[in-house]
Design a protein around this motif. Sequence first.
Motif, short mmCIF file in Angstrom:
data_model
loop_
_atom_site.label_atom_id
_atom_site.label_comp_id
_atom_site.label_asym_id
_atom_site.label_seq_id
_atom_site.Cartn_x
_atom_site.Cartn_y
_atom_site.Cartn_z
N LEU A 37 -13.37 15.38 -36.48
CA LEU A 37 -13.60 16.84 -36.11
C LEU A 37 -13.89 17.34 -37.65
CD1 LEU A 37 -10.90 17.97 -33.68
CD2 LEU A 37 -13.55 18.01 -33.40
N TYR A 38 -13.08 17.06 -38.64
CA TYR A 38 -13.26 17.13 -40.10
C TYR A 38 -14.64 16.72 -40.57
CZ TYR A 38 -12.49 18.11 -45.07
OH TYR A 38 -12.51 18.42 -46.23
N ARG A 39 -14.96 15.62 -40.29
CA ARG A 39 -16.08 14.84 -40.68
C ARG A 39 -17.35 15.94 -40.27
NH1 ARG A 39 -20.28 11.80 -39.28
NH2 ARG A 39 -19.56 11.53 -37.07
N LEU A 40 -17.06 16.10 -38.99
CA LEU A 40 -18.46 17.11 -38.60
C LEU A 40 -18.32 18.54 -38.84
CD1 LEU A 40 -18.42 15.31 -34.65
CD2 LEU A 40 -20.01 15.22 -36.77
N GLN A 41 -17.33 18.80 -39.63
CA GLN A 41 -16.98 20.28 -40.00
C GLN A 41 -16.56 21.09 -38.93
OE1 GLN A 41 -20.20 20.98 -42.61
NE2 GLN A 41 -19.70 19.85 -44.20
N PHE A 42 -16.13 20.84 -38.00
CA PHE A 42 -15.50 21.80 -36.84
C PHE A 42 -14.21 22.28 -37.45
CE2 PHE A 42 -18.21 18.80 -34.05
CZ PHE A 42 -18.96 19.97 -33.60
N ILE A 43 -13.45 21.75 -38.10
CA ILE A 43 -12.18 22.29 -38.67
C ILE A 43 -12.09 22.34 -40.28
CG2 ILE A 43 -10.65 21.26 -36.95
CD1 ILE A 43 -9.58 19.04 -38.40
N ALA A 45 -10.72 22.28 -44.15
CA ALA A 45 -9.75 21.54 -45.02
C ALA A 45 -8.25 21.46 -44.72
CB ALA A 45 -10.05 21.39 -46.29
N LYS A 46 -7.83 22.88 -44.49
CA LYS A 46 -6.33 23.37 -44.53
C LYS A 46 -5.96 22.72 -42.94
CE LYS A 46 -3.04 27.17 -44.53
NZ LYS A 46 -2.91 28.56 -44.75
N GLU A 47 -6.67 22.85 -41.96
CA GLU A 47 -6.36 22.34 -40.72
C GLU A 47 -6.38 20.79 -40.66
OE1 GLU A 47 -8.12 25.39 -37.25
OE2 GLU A 47 -9.62 24.24 -38.57
N PHE A 48 -7.22 20.20 -41.49
CA PHE A 48 -7.24 18.94 -41.43
C PHE A 48 -5.86 18.23 -42.09
CE2 PHE A 48 -8.66 15.14 -44.02
CZ PHE A 48 -8.66 14.03 -42.89
#
Length: 62
Positions: A37-43, A45-48
């Motif tokens: 999800l982070y790699r695809l920029q759905f979330i 950096a803070k959520e990650f």
Amino acid sequence: MNNLYDVMQLLKRYGTIIYTADKKADLHLMEEEIRELYRLQFITAKEFSSALLILRSEQNKI
């Protein structure tokens, strides 16, 4: 995010529900999904980072 339930709700928001009856495997799969999800920029950096911290904390409890 404060706990594992919050991480599960974040994943659920994107259509991912993980339950294999093996907590260690569940945590590993959740971590993979969070990374994707982070790699695809759905979330954000803070959520990650919050999600990873919570997942690692849970893994250490096992």
